[in-house]
Design a protein around this motif. Structure first.
Motif, mmCIF file in Angstrom:
data_model
loop_
_atom_site.group_PDB
_atom_site.id
_atom_site.type_symbol
_atom_site.label_atom_id
_atom_site.label_comp_id
_atom_site.label_asym_id
_atom_site.label_seq_id
_atom_site.Cartn_x
_atom_site.Cartn_y
_atom_site.Cartn_z
ATOM 1 N N ARG A 190 -3.260 24.965 11.945
ATOM 2 C CA ARG A 190 -1.861 25.381 11.887
ATOM 3 C C ARG A 190 -1.747 26.906 11.892
ATOM 4 O O ARG A 190 -0.801 27.471 12.425
ATOM 5 C CB ARG A 190 -1.173 24.768 10.660
ATOM 6 C CG ARG A 190 0.324 25.013 10.632
ATOM 7 C CD ARG A 190 1.026 23.996 9.725
ATOM 8 N NE ARG A 190 0.441 23.929 8.412
ATOM 9 C CZ ARG A 190 0.722 24.803 7.430
ATOM 10 N NH1 ARG A 190 1.564 25.806 7.652
ATOM 11 N NH2 ARG A 190 0.162 24.678 6.247
ATOM 12 N N TYR A 229 -2.037 27.866 15.428
ATOM 13 C CA TYR A 229 -0.775 27.478 16.063
ATOM 14 C C TYR A 229 0.300 28.524 15.783
ATOM 15 O O TYR A 229 1.048 28.933 16.687
ATOM 16 C CB TYR A 229 -0.375 26.101 15.531
ATOM 17 C CG TYR A 229 1.055 25.671 15.814
ATOM 18 C CD1 TYR A 229 1.403 25.129 17.048
ATOM 19 C CD2 TYR A 229 2.033 25.763 14.824
ATOM 20 C CE1 TYR A 229 2.705 24.705 17.287
ATOM 21 C CE2 TYR A 229 3.329 25.345 15.058
ATOM 22 C CZ TYR A 229 3.662 24.805 16.286
ATOM 23 O OH TYR A 229 4.956 24.390 16.522
ATOM 24 N N SER A 230 0.387 29.000 14.533
ATOM 25 C CA SER A 230 1.388 30.007 14.159
ATOM 26 C C SER A 230 1.122 31.333 14.866
ATOM 27 O O SER A 230 2.055 31.991 15.349
ATOM 28 C CB SER A 230 1.391 30.215 12.644
ATOM 29 O OG SER A 230 1.719 29.012 11.969
ATOM 30 N N TRP A 264 2.356 31.139 18.326
ATOM 31 C CA TRP A 264 3.811 31.295 18.376
ATOM 32 C C TRP A 264 4.192 32.777 18.350
ATOM 33 O O TRP A 264 5.031 33.229 19.143
ATOM 34 C CB TRP A 264 4.460 30.580 17.195
ATOM 35 C CG TRP A 264 5.127 29.287 17.550
ATOM 36 C CD1 TRP A 264 4.763 28.032 17.143
ATOM 37 C CD2 TRP A 264 6.275 29.114 18.382
ATOM 38 N NE1 TRP A 264 5.615 27.094 17.680
ATOM 39 C CE2 TRP A 264 6.553 27.728 18.437
ATOM 40 C CE3 TRP A 264 7.097 29.989 19.095
ATOM 41 C CZ2 TRP A 264 7.612 27.197 19.164
ATOM 42 C CZ3 TRP A 264 8.167 29.463 19.828
ATOM 43 C CH2 TRP A 264 8.413 28.090 19.858
ATOM 44 N N TRP A 265 3.598 33.535 17.451
ATOM 45 C CA TRP A 265 3.932 34.951 17.349
ATOM 46 C C TRP A 265 3.566 35.699 18.620
ATOM 47 O O TRP A 265 4.336 36.554 19.101
ATOM 48 C CB TRP A 265 3.219 35.582 16.150
ATOM 49 C CG TRP A 265 3.887 35.282 14.848
ATOM 50 C CD1 TRP A 265 3.482 34.393 13.901
ATOM 51 C CD2 TRP A 265 5.107 35.860 14.365
ATOM 52 N NE1 TRP A 265 4.371 34.377 12.846
ATOM 53 C CE2 TRP A 265 5.377 35.273 13.102
ATOM 54 C CE3 TRP A 265 5.990 36.815 14.869
ATOM 55 C CZ2 TRP A 265 6.494 35.610 12.351
ATOM 56 C CZ3 TRP A 265 7.109 37.156 14.114
ATOM 57 C CH2 TRP A 265 7.352 36.558 12.864
ATOM 58 N N LEU A 325 6.181 34.939 21.360
ATOM 59 C CA LEU A 325 7.598 35.238 21.123
ATOM 60 C C LEU A 325 8.217 36.191 22.143
ATOM 61 O O LEU A 325 9.362 35.974 22.564
ATOM 62 C CB LEU A 325 7.794 35.777 19.703
ATOM 63 C CG LEU A 325 7.883 34.702 18.604
ATOM 64 C CD1 LEU A 325 8.049 35.366 17.240
ATOM 65 C CD2 LEU A 325 9.035 33.739 18.864
ATOM 66 N N TYR A 363 12.379 29.302 15.516
ATOM 67 C CA TYR A 363 11.092 28.986 16.121
ATOM 68 C C TYR A 363 10.104 28.604 15.028
ATOM 69 O O TYR A 363 10.197 29.051 13.884
ATOM 70 C CB TYR A 363 10.587 30.168 16.942
ATOM 71 C CG TYR A 363 11.468 30.438 18.137
ATOM 72 C CD1 TYR A 363 11.705 29.447 19.093
ATOM 73 C CD2 TYR A 363 12.096 31.666 18.308
ATOM 74 C CE1 TYR A 363 12.532 29.674 20.177
ATOM 75 C CE2 TYR A 363 12.923 31.911 19.401
ATOM 76 C CZ TYR A 363 13.142 30.908 20.324
ATOM 77 O OH TYR A 363 13.967 31.138 21.391
ATOM 78 N N ASP A 364 9.125 27.771 15.391
ATOM 79 C CA ASP A 364 8.297 27.098 14.395
ATOM 80 C C ASP A 364 7.178 27.991 13.858
ATOM 81 O O ASP A 364 5.989 27.735 14.051
ATOM 82 C CB ASP A 364 7.726 25.809 14.997
ATOM 83 C CG ASP A 364 7.156 24.892 13.919
ATOM 84 O OD1 ASP A 364 7.729 24.877 12.816
ATOM 85 O OD2 ASP A 364 6.161 24.211 14.198
ATOM 86 N N THR A 365 7.601 29.057 13.170
ATOM 87 C CA THR A 365 6.663 29.877 12.405
ATOM 88 C C THR A 365 7.025 29.722 10.930
ATOM 89 O O THR A 365 8.193 29.525 10.586
ATOM 90 C CB THR A 365 6.764 31.360 12.797
ATOM 91 O OG1 THR A 365 8.009 31.880 12.331
ATOM 92 C CG2 THR A 365 6.661 31.543 14.303
ATOM 93 N N TRP A 398 7.233 31.785 8.449
ATOM 94 C CA TRP A 398 8.134 32.790 7.892
ATOM 95 C C TRP A 398 9.586 32.515 8.275
ATOM 96 O O TRP A 398 10.482 32.551 7.435
ATOM 97 C CB TRP A 398 7.700 34.172 8.381
ATOM 98 C CG TRP A 398 8.580 35.283 7.895
ATOM 99 C CD1 TRP A 398 8.557 35.862 6.656
ATOM 100 C CD2 TRP A 398 9.604 35.942 8.639
ATOM 101 N NE1 TRP A 398 9.522 36.858 6.584
ATOM 102 C CE2 TRP A 398 10.171 36.931 7.787
ATOM 103 C CE3 TRP A 398 10.091 35.816 9.938
ATOM 104 C CZ2 TRP A 398 11.203 37.757 8.206
ATOM 105 C CZ3 TRP A 398 11.119 36.647 10.360
ATOM 106 C CH2 TRP A 398 11.666 37.605 9.487
ATOM 107 N N ASN A 446 5.028 23.536 11.348
ATOM 108 C CA ASN A 446 5.439 24.472 10.296
ATOM 109 C C ASN A 446 6.724 24.044 9.607
ATOM 110 O O ASN A 446 6.912 24.335 8.417
ATOM 111 C CB ASN A 446 5.582 25.896 10.864
ATOM 112 C CG ASN A 446 4.241 26.594 10.982
ATOM 113 O OD1 ASN A 446 3.401 26.496 10.093
ATOM 114 N ND2 ASN A 446 4.016 27.286 12.095
#
Length: 421
Positions: free
Chosen positions: A2, A5-6, A9-10, A13, A111-113, A115, A139
């Protein structure tokens, strides 16, 4: 897994933001409320405790209507937080639930982060999360567990193809599935596949889509549209996807429409102009629904383009036979229940893996017929348009099929009740 995965995502972006802005050229809704997609919000519109329902786009939003209506009736002290990922989903939600005023709060899901989702949860503090159909985000699941928010996957479906994709990311998706509090699956086949992902409590409740009642306003609107079309028979090609219109128009090329006409309603509004150009380039006389107003459809018009939002029930009411798009090409098909609920004979193509059980059940009930390709669809539709008694028989069986399977909303509400505080 995960964490990786995060990170992905970043890193993605900037590209995601660019694509969002690009889509906003044709759909301005994608350039609105952009801060919400990154977890930034203004003042909350209501202080009521919120039940969060996530419906990614148009189909899920419309499917959620019976459940949201039932939740608002059963829990008058609560509001609904309705989230989407698409601009058209948000627009549909506003059209369906604007009547409730401040009791329904709409937002884009961040978005699936971790934070961004954490900020979202701290801001809205939902008491329960209800994900519609297939939307399980790793997330989101982890942050809901961290903030003590139970998560229910409602009206859940999982095709064999989607299960295979999830297994390729098994470490990520199985962790997310194990965090689900419970799952309300549409069919036993869906339940079996979801259990294979590790979801702990999976129950079969049926499809909430059967509980969608055709709005009287849309039925009246459909009757008015049909009156403007006149006595001609109508074939509706509903929710067509990219590539299908070409196949349909090719198949129509050798057919004398005679005392009938075709209505084409693309699934995605950003394609309305593209499909209009496609129709006109082939020499068909076109009328756009958006330009029709109160005028009648001229006898010379061969194809009516359904370039309007929120009128699908009206189109079903106005037609004699409905073909459900997304099924001529390997796209998985679309929901045929709304057409059945209005009592219309249904044609579907060979590719319905996203709705395999309900499609097979509708065929077995005599409410629908499967065709191999676009030419077979046009030929089958023409036969039905000429055969009044067979068309009426199929329509009656479609209505009976839709009525027979109602009740999923009540069964889902029974699962949600103990989780709402």
């Amino acid at each position: 897994m995960r964490f990786l995965y995060s990170v992905a995502w970043w890193l993605a972006l900037p590209l995601v933001l660019g694509r969002l802005w690009w889509r906003g050229r044709k759909e301005p809704g994608y350039r609105q409320h952009m801060a919400e997609r990154f977890g930034f919000y203004g003042v909350r519109a209501t202080n009521m405790p919120l039940i969060w329902v996530h419906a990614v786009s148009v189909g899920e939003t419309r499917a959620a209507e019976p459940l949201i209506d039932a939740l608002l009736r059963a829990y008058p002290a609560h509001g609904i937080l309705l989230t989407h990922m698409t601009a058209t989903g948000r627009e549909t939600g506003r059209a369906l639930f604007g009547k409730y005023g401040a009791r329904v709060v709409q937002s884009f899901l961040p978005y699936d982060t971790g934070w961004m989702v954490g900020r979202f949860l701290r801001h809205f503090a939902p008491r329960l999360c209800v994900l519609m159909e297939t939307e399980v985000w790793p997330n989101v699941m982890a942050q809901c567990a961290r903030h003590g928010v139970p998560v229910v996957l409602a009206n859940a479906r999982l095709s064999q193809r989607s299960l295979a994709k999830a297994r390729r990311l098994s470490a990520l998706m199985m962790e997310a599935a194990r965090r689900l509090t419970c799952v309300a699956a549409q069919t036993e086949a869906d339940a079996v596949r979801i259990r294979q992902l590790g979801a702990p409590d999976v129950q079969v409740t049926g499809s909430i889509k059967f509980d969608v009642t055709p709005p009287s306003q849309m039925i009246a609107q459909g009757a008015m549209l049909r009156a403007r079309i006149g006595p001609r028979k109508v074939l509706l090609c509903a929710s067509t996807r990219e590539g299908e219109e070409t196949l349909i128009l090719d198949a129509l090329g050798g057919i004398d429409l005679g005392n009938s006409m075709v209505v084409i309603v693309p699934r995605h509004p950003q394609r309305f102009d593209e499909v209009a150009s496609m129709i006109e380039s082939r020499g068909y006389t076109l009328q756009r629904r958006s330009a029709l107003g109160d005028k009648v459809v001229a006898p010379a018009v061969q194809i009516l383009l359904g370039d309007s939002m929120g009128e699908m029930f009206a189109y079903y009411e106005a037609c004699d036979v409905a073909f459900i798009g997304g099924s001529l090409l390997p796209l998985g098909g679309q929901n045929l229940i709304e057409a059945c609920a209005v009592g219309k004979p249904v044609l579907i193509g060979p590719h319905t893996f996203n709705f395999s059980t309900v499609s097979d059940d509708a065929i077995e009930a005599g409410a629908a017929r499967r065709v191999n390709d676009a030419q077979a669809m046009i030929d089958g539709a023409c036969k039905l348009l000429r055969d009044d008694s067979e068309r009426m028989r199929m329509g009656q069986q479609a209505l009976a099929f839709a009525r027979q399977h109602r009740g999923a909303t009540a069964r889902t509400m029974a699962l949600l009740g103990p989780l709402i505080r």
